[in-house]
Design an enzyme around this catalytic site. Structure first.
Site, short mmCIF file in Angstrom:
data_model
loop_
_atom_site.label_atom_id
_atom_site.label_comp_id
_atom_site.label_asym_id
_atom_site.label_seq_id
_atom_site.Cartn_x
_atom_site.Cartn_y
_atom_site.Cartn_z
N HIS A 152 39.43 8.61 21.46
CA HIS A 152 40.43 9.37 20.70
C HIS A 152 41.14 10.35 21.62
CE1 HIS A 152 38.33 7.74 17.20
NE2 HIS A 152 39.37 8.11 16.48
N HIS A 153 42.20 10.95 21.09
CA HIS A 153 42.95 11.97 21.81
C HIS A 153 42.05 13.18 22.10
CE1 HIS A 153 43.21 14.21 17.98
NE2 HIS A 153 43.34 13.02 17.45
N LYS A 156 40.79 15.96 19.38
CA LYS A 156 39.87 15.67 18.27
C LYS A 156 38.63 16.55 18.41
CE LYS A 156 37.55 11.83 15.87
NZ LYS A 156 38.15 12.13 14.56
#
Length: 270
Positions: A152-153, A156
């Site tokens: 994920h980015h 997060k």
């Protein structure tokens, strides 16, 4: 038929703003309130385009409830979301929730609060991600090991992702239903870096969490047995991938009288 009145919590976030644009662009819905404390008082036309001109961002859930929405969509953070959802339940307003990170105790409280009122909480609204979980469950009884990698980015806050945890649960349930036990334990005995083998959830399912700028949401399930591996991968390259699942949940949530976890049951099939 009148447009369904929609409110959005977390309207200034990356997913929340995508949801607002989708609601504004769908003739069946009317965006009547959008809440984001950081944008409070701002005309959302500046952020969302001409269709949102004149819609002023609200500060809190109380001002949203005052606009009498028929369904509220929530993409905020767990701490604030929990208290907002209790207020929505008390007001009898159905909710579609993409916020993750609730504790088991909070989920129990929400389950009790939404008796008689519909609520859908999903770790992932991407229909492709749900199909990935179904595929993983189908494969689980036939392999000797599995590991999950989620990326994920870097903004997060929680790890591992709710989607990876849910995928692990699907795998475990599928093996149990097939009469299979847990996967064999890890034989690695010399860990030169602590945590390098990821985190272990039920029945020796391991999850590895990557956080990288430029990523959105990516999940990979890797099964292995003698002489072969099988990889199932889903990538969300844009937050627009969540919108069809969100709108599906919005269309169904008013027919519910309780809290439902996930959107799998909305897709049909066995």
């Amino acid at each position: 038929m009148a447009d369904m009145r929609i409110g959005v919590l977390g309207a200034g976030g990356k997913v929340g703003s995508s949801v607002c644009r989708a609601v504004l662009g769908d003739p069946e819905y009317e965006l009547v309130a959008a809440v984001d404390p950081k944008l409070s008082g701002i005309d959302l036309g500046q952020m969302l385009g001409e269709q949102a001109a004149g819609l002023i961002a609200r500060r809190d859930v109380e001002s949203l409830i005052a606009e009498d929405p028929e369904v509220v969509i929530d993409f905020t953070e767990a701490r604030g979301s929990f208290h907002n959802l209790l207020k929505l339940a008390q007001a009898g307003i159905p909710a579609v929730v993409g916020t993750t990170g609730f504790t088991e105790e909070e989920l129990d409280q929400l389950q009790r609060a939404f008796v008689g009122v519909g609520c859908i909480i999903a770790s992932n609204f991407s229909i492709g991600a749900i199909l990935m979980m179904r595929c993983a469950a189908l494969c689980a009884p036939y392999f000797e090991g599995v590991e999950i990698v989620e990326t994920h980015h870097d903004q997060k806050l929680d790890a591992p992702s709710g989607t990876s945890l849910e995928t692990a649960q699907w795998i475990v349930r599928a093996r149990q239903a097939a009469g299979e036990g847990g996967f064999p334990g890890d034989r690695t005995s010399n860990l030169k870096v602590e945590g390098v083998r990821g985190g272990v959830v039920e029945d020796e399912v391991r999850i590895h969490s990557l956080r990288l700028r430029g990523a959105v949401a990516h999940h990979e399930v890797i099964f292995g047995s003698a002489g072969q591996t099988l990889t199932i991968r889903h990538d969300s390259h844009d937050r627009a991938s969540f919108v069809p699942g969100v709108l599906l949940a919005v269309a169904r949530v008013r027919s519910l009288d309780r809290l439902v976890m996930g959107i799998d049951s909305l897709l049909g099939g066995d």
